[in-house]
Design a protein around this motif. Structure first.
Motif, PDB file in Angstrom:
ATOM      1  N   ASP A  64       0.825  -1.200   0.000  1.00  0.00           N
ATOM      2  CA  ASP A  64       0.000   0.000   0.000  1.00  0.00           C
ATOM      3  C   ASP A  64       0.863   1.255   0.000  1.00  0.00           C
ATOM      4  O   ASP A  64       0.595   2.227  -0.686  1.00  0.00           O
ATOM      5  CB  ASP A  64      -0.854   0.032   1.272  1.00  0.00           C
ATOM      6  N   SER A  87     -14.448   8.459   5.176  1.00  0.00           N
ATOM      7  CA  SER A  87     -13.238   7.925   4.566  1.00  0.00           C
ATOM      8  C   SER A  87     -12.615   8.994   3.675  1.00  0.00           C
ATOM      9  O   SER A  87     -13.300   9.587   2.840  1.00  0.00           O
ATOM     10  CB  SER A  87     -13.582   6.679   3.749  1.00  0.00           C
ATOM     11  N   PHE A  89     -10.181   8.424   1.503  1.00  0.00           N
ATOM     12  CA  PHE A  89     -10.096   7.832   0.172  1.00  0.00           C
ATOM     13  C   PHE A  89     -11.450   7.927  -0.532  1.00  0.00           C
ATOM     14  O   PHE A  89     -11.524   8.212  -1.726  1.00  0.00           O
ATOM     15  CB  PHE A  89      -9.664   6.369   0.270  1.00  0.00           C
ATOM     16  N   ALA A 134     -12.524   9.090  -4.248  1.00  0.00           N
ATOM     17  CA  ALA A 134     -13.207   8.156  -5.143  1.00  0.00           C
ATOM     18  C   ALA A 134     -14.528   8.745  -5.625  1.00  0.00           C
ATOM     19  O   ALA A 134     -14.854   8.678  -6.813  1.00  0.00           O
ATOM     20  CB  ALA A 134     -13.445   6.834  -4.423  1.00  0.00           C
ATOM     21  N   LEU A 168     -17.822   3.559  -2.476  1.00  0.00           N
ATOM     22  CA  LEU A 168     -16.639   3.027  -3.149  1.00  0.00           C
ATOM     23  C   LEU A 168     -15.550   2.637  -2.165  1.00  0.00           C
ATOM     24  O   LEU A 168     -14.825   1.667  -2.377  1.00  0.00           O
ATOM     25  CB  LEU A 168     -16.091   4.082  -4.113  1.00  0.00           C
ATOM     26  N   ALA A 169     -15.426   3.403  -1.076  1.00  0.00           N
ATOM     27  CA  ALA A 169     -14.373   3.117  -0.102  1.00  0.00           C
ATOM     28  C   ALA A 169     -14.555   1.720   0.474  1.00  0.00           C
ATOM     29  O   ALA A 169     -13.590   0.982   0.669  1.00  0.00           O
ATOM     30  CB  ALA A 169     -14.384   4.153   1.011  1.00  0.00           C
ATOM     31  N   GLN A 170     -15.819   1.337   0.717  1.00  0.00           N
ATOM     32  CA  GLN A 170     -16.097   0.004   1.256  1.00  0.00           C
ATOM     33  C   GLN A 170     -15.737  -1.066   0.224  1.00  0.00           C
ATOM     34  O   GLN A 170     -15.159  -2.095   0.556  1.00  0.00           O
ATOM     35  CB  GLN A 170     -17.573  -0.087   1.654  1.00  0.00           C
ATOM     36  N   LEU A 171     -16.086  -0.773  -1.037  1.00  0.00           N
ATOM     37  CA  LEU A 171     -15.756  -1.688  -2.131  1.00  0.00           C
ATOM     38  C   LEU A 171     -14.252  -1.930  -2.172  1.00  0.00           C
ATOM     39  O   LEU A 171     -13.766  -3.050  -2.316  1.00  0.00           O
ATOM     40  CB  LEU A 171     -16.213  -1.056  -3.440  1.00  0.00           C
ATOM     41  N   TRP A 172     -13.535  -0.852  -2.023  1.00  0.00           N
ATOM     42  CA  TRP A 172     -12.068  -0.889  -2.023  1.00  0.00           C
ATOM     43  C   TRP A 172     -11.559  -1.710  -0.849  1.00  0.00           C
ATOM     44  O   TRP A 172     -10.647  -2.520  -0.962  1.00  0.00           O
ATOM     45  CB  TRP A 172     -11.575   0.551  -1.966  1.00  0.00           C
ATOM     46  N   ARG A 173     -12.194  -1.513   0.322  1.00  0.00           N
ATOM     47  CA  ARG A 173     -11.805  -2.256   1.520  1.00  0.00           C
ATOM     48  C   ARG A 173     -12.028  -3.755   1.321  1.00  0.00           C
ATOM     49  O   ARG A 173     -11.180  -4.580   1.658  1.00  0.00           O
ATOM     50  CB  ARG A 173     -12.627  -1.764   2.720  1.00  0.00           C
ATOM     51  N   ALA A 202     -12.187  -5.323  -1.490  1.00  0.00           N
ATOM     52  CA  ALA A 202     -11.212  -5.801  -2.474  1.00  0.00           C
ATOM     53  C   ALA A 202      -9.865  -6.056  -1.803  1.00  0.00           C
ATOM     54  O   ALA A 202      -9.192  -7.056  -2.082  1.00  0.00           O
ATOM     55  CB  ALA A 202     -11.056  -4.770  -3.591  1.00  0.00           C
ATOM     56  N   LYS A 203      -9.490  -5.176  -0.894  1.00  0.00           N
ATOM     57  CA  LYS A 203      -8.204  -5.344  -0.217  1.00  0.00           C
ATOM     58  C   LYS A 203      -8.202  -6.584   0.683  1.00  0.00           C
ATOM     59  O   LYS A 203      -7.220  -7.314   0.744  1.00  0.00           O
ATOM     60  CB  LYS A 203      -7.877  -4.093   0.609  1.00  0.00           C
TER      61      LYS A 203
END
Lengths: 272, 358
Positions: free
Chosen positions: B25, B284, B286, B290, B340-345, B347-348
Motif C-alpha cells: 500500500d 473515509s 479515500f 473516489a 466506493l471506499a467500502q468496495l475498495w476495503r 477488495a483489499k
C-alpha cells in the motif's frame, strides 16, 4: 465531614478508605414523577459499592445524577471534600468519574482500540493545530496514551480484537470493551450500570473477576448497579437498597440481607 | 501474494499507527504521488486539465471537507455551495484589496474566513440533529447566495454582478487569469489537495477525529467520556468549512476565472458534493477522492464513449448522460451502501488472501 470515620473495616476484613463521594438529600423529579426522593449515601475510597433495588427504583437515575447527566432539584453532591457545582457530563468526566451503560453505548463505527483511546480523551491535551501537523507533540502524545490503552487491553484480555470494529463483536465482548473504555480514563470512581446484564454464568464469572481485579490492582473505587443478588453480595463491600425512589437499606451485605424493609421490597409483604 | 502484512512486523506503536501499514500500500501511495507530481504535469494539455484534473482535484478538497462534517462528525450539511461561495468571494475581495500578497496566502485566508462563517452557521447543530440540521444548513446556503447577489460590496460594484479573477502568479508563473499554463494550474491545485488531505488524515486519526466519531456514533456516551459537544461540533464545522472555503477559492480563482454566485455555487453544488461523499463512502478520506473521481469522470467517460466512439449526436448523449449517471448512482447505492471506499476495503481483504483464500 470530620464526623465520618477515616477507615472502615468490611465484613471480609478489607480496609477501605475515607468518604470520597457523598450524596446529600438528593431529590430528582421529572415533572410530577419523583424518581429519587431525599436519598443520602456515601462512597468510600477503594470500596465496591452496590446499588440495588427492584425495577424502576431509581438506581440508574442515581447513577445519572452522579455522572452529571441529570441535575437533581434538591440536594448536594460532595466529591473529594468539596461541594460539586452543577456540571455537564464532560466536566464530571474530567474530574475522574467514568461509567458504563446499561445498554451498551460503544462507538460502533470505531475499532476496539479507538474506543479505548477515546476513553483517554481527558488525558490528551494537544490542540487542533498540533494534531493537524501530527509530527511532534500530537504523535508523542498519541504514542504515550496508546501505551496506557494497550495496558488496559492486556488487562482485560482483548488483545486479539483490538483492530476489530466494535459493531462486529458479540455482546459479552462489547461489555468488556465498554469496561476497557471506562478504565482507560484511569478514573478515581468507576460507575457500572448493570455490568452483567444478559450474560451467561461463565461471562458473569469473567466480569466479576475483572471488577475485583480492577478494584484490587488499580485501587479504583467502584459503584455498581446489579440485579444478580449472588454477584452483588459476593462482590460488594457495602450495599444501598432503593425502592420507589427511596432508600430502604444501607450497609454491609449481611446487614442488608437481614433488613426487614429489604426483604419486604423484594418478596412483597402481606397486607392485613 | 505481495499484498499482505505477514512478515511485516511492527515493533513500535509509531509503525503501527502509520497511514498505510501494509508495505505494498505504501509503495503504491508513493507511486501515485510520483506520477501525480513528476509525470502528469509534463503530459497535460488544456483539455485534460479543464475537463478532468481541475474539477477532480477541487471537488476532492470540498468532498474531504464535507466528509469531515458529515462522515466523521455525523452533522448533515446542505450548505456546501454557500460555503464554497464564501471562499470564492473571500479570495476575490482579498485578491483585489491586497494585490501584492501571494495568492497562496489569500486562499488560506479565504479558508479561514469560511471556517468562521461555518462555525456561525454550525451553531444550530448544538440543538438540532439529522434532517432538521440539514434544513438549517439549507438556510445558510440560500442566505449566502442571496447575500453575495444583493450586496454590491462583495462583487466590487461591477456592472455584471460577476466576479473576475485578476492575474496572479506563484513563483513567477501565472495561476489565475487568462494567460495560464495547464501544468501550472494543475500543480497549484495538486499542492492544495495534498496539503488538505494530509491535514484531514492527521486530524481524523488523532484525538480530534475520535471526538468527532464519538459524537457521530453516540453523542450521549461521548459526553460522558469527556467530549465537550460544543467544541467537538464547532471544530468539525470549522475544519470542514476551512477545506470547503479553500475549494471554493480555487474553484473560482483557478478553475472558473469568473463566477456568478447563483450559477456557480447554487444548491446543486451542495447536492453534488454530498452525492460525492455518499457514493465515495462516508467517513473515509479515500472515499472523498473516489466519489469526486466518479462524478467528475463518469460524465466525461460517457461523452467520449457516446459521441466520439459510437457517433451518437451530442445532444442525445448529453441527455443520456444524466439518465445513465442517475441510474448508476442508484445501482451503486443498492449494491454497496457504504460507497466506493467500502468496495475498495472488501477488495483489499480479498487481495490479502489471494491466491489462497483459506
Amino acid at each position: 465531614m470530620s464526623a465520618v470515620a477515616e477507615e472502615f473495616i468490611t465484613e471480609d476484613g478489607r480496609k477501605i478508605g475515607a468518604v470520597v463521594m457523598e450524596m446529600k438529600n438528593i431529590t430528582l423529579k421529572f415533572g410530577g414523577v419523583v424518581a429519587i426522593k431525599d436519598i443520602s449515601f456515601d462512597i468510600r475510597q477503594g470500596e465496591i459499592r452496590a446499588i440495588i433495588g427492584p425495577n424502576g427504583a431509581g438506581k440508574s437515575s442515581m447513577l445519572n445524577v452522579i455522572s452529571g447527566f441529570y441535575h437533581p432539584q434538591e440536594g448536594e453532591v460532595w466529591y473529594k471534600g468539596a461541594r460539586r457545582p452543577t456540571m455537564r457530563p464532560y466536566q464530571v468526566a474530567a474530574q475522574g468519574i467514568a461509567r458504563t451503560f446499561q445498554n451498551i453505548a460503544l462507538f460502533e463505527g470505531m475499532s476496539v482500540l479507538d474506543n479505548v483511546m477515546t476513553g483517554r480523551l481527558t488525558h490528551m491535551k494537544t490542540n487542533m493545530f498540533q494534531q493537524g501537523l501530527w509530527y511532534g507533540k500530537a504523535r508523542a502524545e498519541e504514542i504515550e496514551n496508546r501505551q496506557k490503552a494497550e495496558e488496559i487491553i492486556d488487562f482485560l484480555e482483548i488483545q486479539a480484537i483490538r483492530k476489530t470494529p466494535v459493531g462486529r463483536l458479540p455482546y459479552g465482548l462489547k461489555k468488556r470493551v465498554e469496561l476497557a473504555r471506562a478504565l482507560a480514563a484511569e478514573p478515581s470512581i468507576l460507575l457500572l450500570d448493570e455490568p452483567m446484564a444478559g450474560m451467561n454464568v461463565e461471562e458473569k464469572e469473567d466480569m466479576s473477576r475483572f471488577i475485583l481485579d480492577v478494584n484490587d490492582e488499580f485501587g479504583t473505587t467502584i459503584a455498581l448497579i446489579e440485579h444478580d443478588m449472588g454477584v452483588v453480595m459476593d462482590l460488594s463491600d457495602r450495599v444501598v437498597v432503593m425502592d420507589y425512589g427511596k432508600k430502604i437499606g444501607d450497609g454491609t451485605p449481611d446487614e442488608v440481607r437481614n433488613n426487614q424493609n429489604v426483604i419486604d421490597a423484594y418478596l412483597g409483604v402481606a397486607h392485613d | 501474494m505481495f499484498y499482505r502484512e505477514s512478515g511485516d512486523f511492527k515493533t513500535t506503536y509509531i509503525d503501527d499507527d502509520q497511514t498505510f501499514p501494509i508495505k505494498f500500500d505504501r509503495y503504491r501511495y508513493y507511486a501515485v504521488m510520483f506520477v501525480a507530481f513528476a509525470i502528469i504535469p509534463f503530459m497535460v494539455n488544456d483539455y485534460w486539465v479543464n475537463a478532468i484534473f481541475l474539477p477532480f482535484l477541487i471537488y476532492s478538497i470540498a468532498a474531504i471537507g464535507l466528509n469531515i462534517l458529515v462522515g466523521y462528525c455525523g452533522q448533515v450539511s446542505l450548505g456546501t455551495g454557500g460555503f464554497m461561495a464564501v471562499g470564492a468571494y473571500a479570495v476575490y475581495k482579498l485578491m483585489t484589496a491586497f494585490p501584492d500578497v501571494s495568492i497562496v496566502f489569500h486562499i488560506f485566508a479565504a479558508g479561514a474566513i469560511t471556517a468562521a462563517v461555518g462555525v456561525l452557521f454550525g451553531l444550530p447543530s448544538l440543538r438540532i440533529k439529522g434532517f432538521y440540521l440539514a434544513v438549517a444548513t439549507l438556510a445558510a446556503q440560500f442566505f449566502l447566495v442571496w447575500l453575495f447577489n444583493r450586496v454590491p460590496w462583495f462583487y466590487n460594484y461591477s456592472a455584471s454582478g460577476q466576479i473576475n479573477a485578476p492575474e496572479r502568479t506563484v513563483f513567477g508563473e501565472a495561476v489565475t487569469g487568462p494567460n495560464v499554463n495547464a501544468w501550472a494550474v494543475y500543480l497549484i491545485c495538486l499542492v492544495f489537495v495534498t496539503i488538505t488531505a494530509l491535514i484531514a488524515r492527521n486530524l481524523t486519526r488523532g484525538t480530534l477525529g475520535r471526538k468527532w466519531m464519538a459524537i457521530r456514533d453516540m453523542d450521549i456516551a461521548a459526553e460522558i467520556i469527556g467530549v465537550n459537544p460544543l467544541t467537538a461540533k464547532m471544530s468539525a464545522f470549522a475544519v470542514s468549512s476551512f477545506f470547503i472555503g479553500i475549494s471554493g477559492a480555487l474553484f473560482f480563482a483557478v478553475y472558473l476565472g469568473a463566477a456568478e454566485t447563483g450559477e456557480a455555487f447554487g444548491i446543486t453544488k451542495s447536492f453534488l458534493i454530498l452525492f460525492m461523499i455518499i457514493i465515495g463512502g462516508l467517513g473515509s478520506i479515500f472515499g472523498s477522492f473516489a466519489g469526486a473521481a466518479f462524478l467528475v469522470l463518469l460524465p466525461v467517460f460517457l461523452k467520449v464513449v457516446g459521441a466520439d466512439w459510437l457517433g451518437v449526436p451530442t445532444d442525445i448523449v448529453a441527455h443520456f448522460q444524466l439518465v445513465i449517471v442517475g441510474a448508476l448512482i442508484i445501482l451503486f447505492l443498492v449494491l454497496e451502501p457504504h460507497g466506493l471506499a467500502q468496495l475498495w476495503r472488501v477488495a483489499k481483504e480479498k487481495l490479502r488472501l489471494w491466491p489462497f483464500p483459506h
